[in-house]
Write a protein that holds these residues in place. Structure first.
Motif, PDB file in Angstrom:
ATOM      1  N   UNK A 279      69.872   3.564  25.191  1.00 12.21           N
ATOM      2  CA  UNK A 279      70.616   2.396  24.695  1.00 12.21           C
ATOM      3  C   UNK A 279      70.073   1.063  25.215  1.00 12.21           C
ATOM      4  N   UNK A 280      69.674   1.044  26.479  1.00 12.30           N
ATOM      5  CA  UNK A 280      69.166  -0.211  27.035  1.00 12.30           C
ATOM      6  C   UNK A 280      67.862  -0.621  26.359  1.00 12.30           C
ATOM      7  N   UNK A 281      66.983   0.344  26.145  1.00 11.61           N
ATOM      8  CA  UNK A 281      65.723   0.016  25.504  1.00 11.61           C
ATOM      9  C   UNK A 281      65.916  -0.379  24.043  1.00 11.61           C
ATOM     10  N   UNK A 282      66.857   0.265  23.382  1.00 10.99           N
ATOM     11  CA  UNK A 282      67.161  -0.151  22.003  1.00 10.99           C
ATOM     12  C   UNK A 282      67.631  -1.606  21.974  1.00 10.99           C
ATOM     13  N   UNK A 283      68.486  -1.952  22.924  1.00  2.07           N
ATOM     14  CA  UNK A 283      68.983  -3.323  22.987  1.00  2.07           C
ATOM     15  C   UNK A 283      67.855  -4.303  23.292  1.00  2.07           C
ATOM     16  N   UNK A 284      66.935  -3.890  24.172  1.00  3.78           N
ATOM     17  CA  UNK A 284      65.807  -4.749  24.529  1.00  3.78           C
ATOM     18  C   UNK A 284      64.888  -4.982  23.331  1.00  3.78           C
ATOM     19  N   UNK A 285      64.663  -3.926  22.546  1.00  4.94           N
ATOM     20  CA  UNK A 285      63.844  -4.087  21.341  1.00  4.94           C
ATOM     21  C   UNK A 285      64.530  -5.042  20.365  1.00  4.94           C
ATOM     22  N   UNK A 286      65.839  -4.861  20.174  1.00  2.64           N
ATOM     23  CA  UNK A 286      66.583  -5.753  19.283  1.00  2.64           C
ATOM     24  C   UNK A 286      66.512  -7.196  19.770  1.00  2.64           C
ATOM     25  N   UNK A 287      66.629  -7.388  21.080  1.00  4.43           N
ATOM     26  CA  UNK A 287      66.546  -8.739  21.641  1.00  4.43           C
ATOM     27  C   UNK A 287      65.158  -9.332  21.435  1.00  4.43           C
ATOM     28  N   UNK A 288      64.141  -8.493  21.542  1.00  5.82           N
ATOM     29  CA  UNK A 288      62.764  -8.953  21.335  1.00  5.82           C
ATOM     30  C   UNK A 288      62.559  -9.424  19.899  1.00  5.82           C
ATOM     31  N   UNK A 289      63.111  -8.676  18.956  1.00  5.93           N
ATOM     32  CA  UNK A 289      63.003  -9.080  17.552  1.00  5.93           C
ATOM     33  C   UNK A 289      63.779 -10.368  17.293  1.00  5.93           C
ATOM     34  N   UNK A 290      64.949 -10.495  17.907  1.00  7.83           N
ATOM     35  CA  UNK A 290      65.726 -11.731  17.768  1.00  7.83           C
ATOM     36  C   UNK A 290      64.960 -12.910  18.365  1.00  7.83           C
ATOM     37  N   UNK A 291      64.277 -12.660  19.505  1.00  6.15           N
ATOM     38  CA  UNK A 291      63.457 -13.701  20.117  1.00  6.15           C
ATOM     39  C   UNK A 291      62.344 -14.131  19.165  1.00  6.15           C
ATOM     40  N   UNK A 292      61.676 -13.137  18.563  1.00  8.66           N
ATOM     41  CA  UNK A 292      60.603 -13.453  17.618  1.00  8.66           C
ATOM     42  C   UNK A 292      61.094 -14.262  16.444  1.00  8.66           C
ATOM     43  N   UNK A 293      62.266 -13.892  15.931  1.00 14.13           N
ATOM     44  CA  UNK A 293      62.841 -14.618  14.796  1.00 14.13           C
ATOM     45  C   UNK A 293      63.185 -16.051  15.192  1.00 14.13           C
ATOM     46  N   UNK A 294      63.744 -16.195  16.382  1.00 15.46           N
ATOM     47  CA  UNK A 294      64.080 -17.537  16.849  1.00 15.46           C
ATOM     48  C   UNK A 294      62.848 -18.405  17.046  1.00 15.46           C
ATOM     49  N   UNK A 295      61.784 -17.825  17.588  1.00 13.05           N
ATOM     50  CA  UNK A 295      60.540 -18.579  17.755  1.00 13.05           C
ATOM     51  C   UNK A 295      59.945 -18.952  16.400  1.00 13.05           C
ATOM     52  N   UNK A 296      60.116 -18.062  15.425  1.00 10.91           N
ATOM     53  CA  UNK A 296      59.654 -18.382  14.076  1.00 10.91           C
ATOM     54  C   UNK A 296      60.413 -19.558  13.494  1.00 10.91           C
ATOM     55  N   UNK A 297      61.713 -19.592  13.706  1.00 15.94           N
ATOM     56  CA  UNK A 297      62.518 -20.714  13.219  1.00 15.94           C
ATOM     57  C   UNK A 297      62.119 -22.018  13.899  1.00 15.94           C
ATOM     58  N   UNK A 298      61.836 -21.934  15.196  1.00 18.49           N
ATOM     59  CA  UNK A 298      61.441 -23.136  15.939  1.00 18.49           C
ATOM     60  C   UNK A 298      60.111 -23.690  15.445  1.00 18.49           C
ATOM     61  N   UNK A 299      59.328 -22.839  14.777  1.00 16.59           N
ATOM     62  CA  UNK A 299      58.000 -23.242  14.320  1.00 16.59           C
ATOM     63  C   UNK A 299      58.007 -23.822  12.904  1.00 16.59           C
ATOM     64  N   UNK A 300      59.182 -23.824  12.264  1.00 21.11           N
ATOM     65  CA  UNK A 300      59.258 -24.263  10.873  1.00 21.11           C
ATOM     66  C   UNK A 300      58.932 -25.744  10.717  1.00 21.11           C
ATOM     67  N   UNK A 301      59.515 -26.575  11.565  1.00 24.46           N
ATOM     68  CA  UNK A 301      59.366 -28.017  11.396  1.00 24.46           C
ATOM     69  C   UNK A 301      58.133 -28.576  12.095  1.00 24.46           C
TER      70      UNK A 301
END
Length: 205
Positions: free
Chosen positions: A154-176
């Motif tokens: 469960x912890x590793x699943x959560x960490x993977x999900x957090x990593x993907x959320x981090x990637x998505x957030x960094x992608x959004x920050x790169x839009x402008x």
């Protein structure tokens, strides 16, 4: 009509449809949802309005197909990245770069335009939710496979999900603006944390 005559016609028809879909995705990425119309897509693809309407009679038809086309392309990106590292666990920093790459390219920018439309249009939302779920599943599979983690943990699943959320957030920050410098700093720090968590949670031989 003979099959030898029909085949080239079918090939041309498929090529025209593909060109229209590629143009729709490109324009979504570059000009946004509201400025991407059947007319602008046809002009960008170099296809007549009549030929465009033969393939996609309405804007809804065009964008439903474009969303599906974009989803297939994004899933292909994920699977291509997965195939590159098929020989076991990849270096964590390379994995992070691969994942963030899914959220910083033109396909993500086009998808973001669709998400914005889906937030206020229930018809678009109905189309996009199951397709985005497909992309999310493939991205999770990519991350967990490249990191060679136990998906039942469960912890590793959560960490993977957090990593993907981090990637998505960094992608959004790169839009402008170009956020490459800050993105490198954040990923370097997260790489150190992620390596420590994976090591702590991995079973000892």
């Amino acid at each position: 009509m003979s099959r030898t005559v029909m085949a080239p016609q079918q090939d041309r028809s498929r090529a025209t449809r593909e060109r229209l879909l590629e143009s729709a995705v490109t324009l979504l990425s570059e000009t946004g949802w509201n400025n991407t119309t059947v007319t602008t897509v046809a002009a960008h693809a170099g296809v007549s309005r009549g030929a465009t309407q033969h393939h996609f009679p309405t804007r809804d038809d065009l964008f439903t197909a474009a969303i599906e086309h974009m989803t297939v392309a994004r899933v292909h990106e994920v699977r291509t990245a997965l195939a590159i590292h098929s020989g076991g666990r990849a270096p964590v920093r390379e994995v992070l770069d691969s994942l963030v790459g899914l959220y910083t390219g033109p396909l993500f920018k086009a998808a973001l335009q669709v998400w914005t439309a889906a937030a206020v249009d229930p018809v678009v939302r109905e189309h996009i939710i199951p397709l985005e779920q497909t992309v999310a599943r493939e991205a999770f599979r990519l991350a967990s496979t490249l990191l060679n983690i136990d998906r039942e943990n469960p912890r590793l699943r959560a960490i993977v999900a957090a990593t993907l959320d981090l990637g998505r957030g960094l992608g959004l920050a790169n839009i402008l603006t170009d956020d490459a410098g800050r993105r490198t700093w954040v990923l370097d720090a997260w790489c150190t944390e992620l390596e420590a968590i994976i090591t702590a949670e991995s079973p000892t031989p």
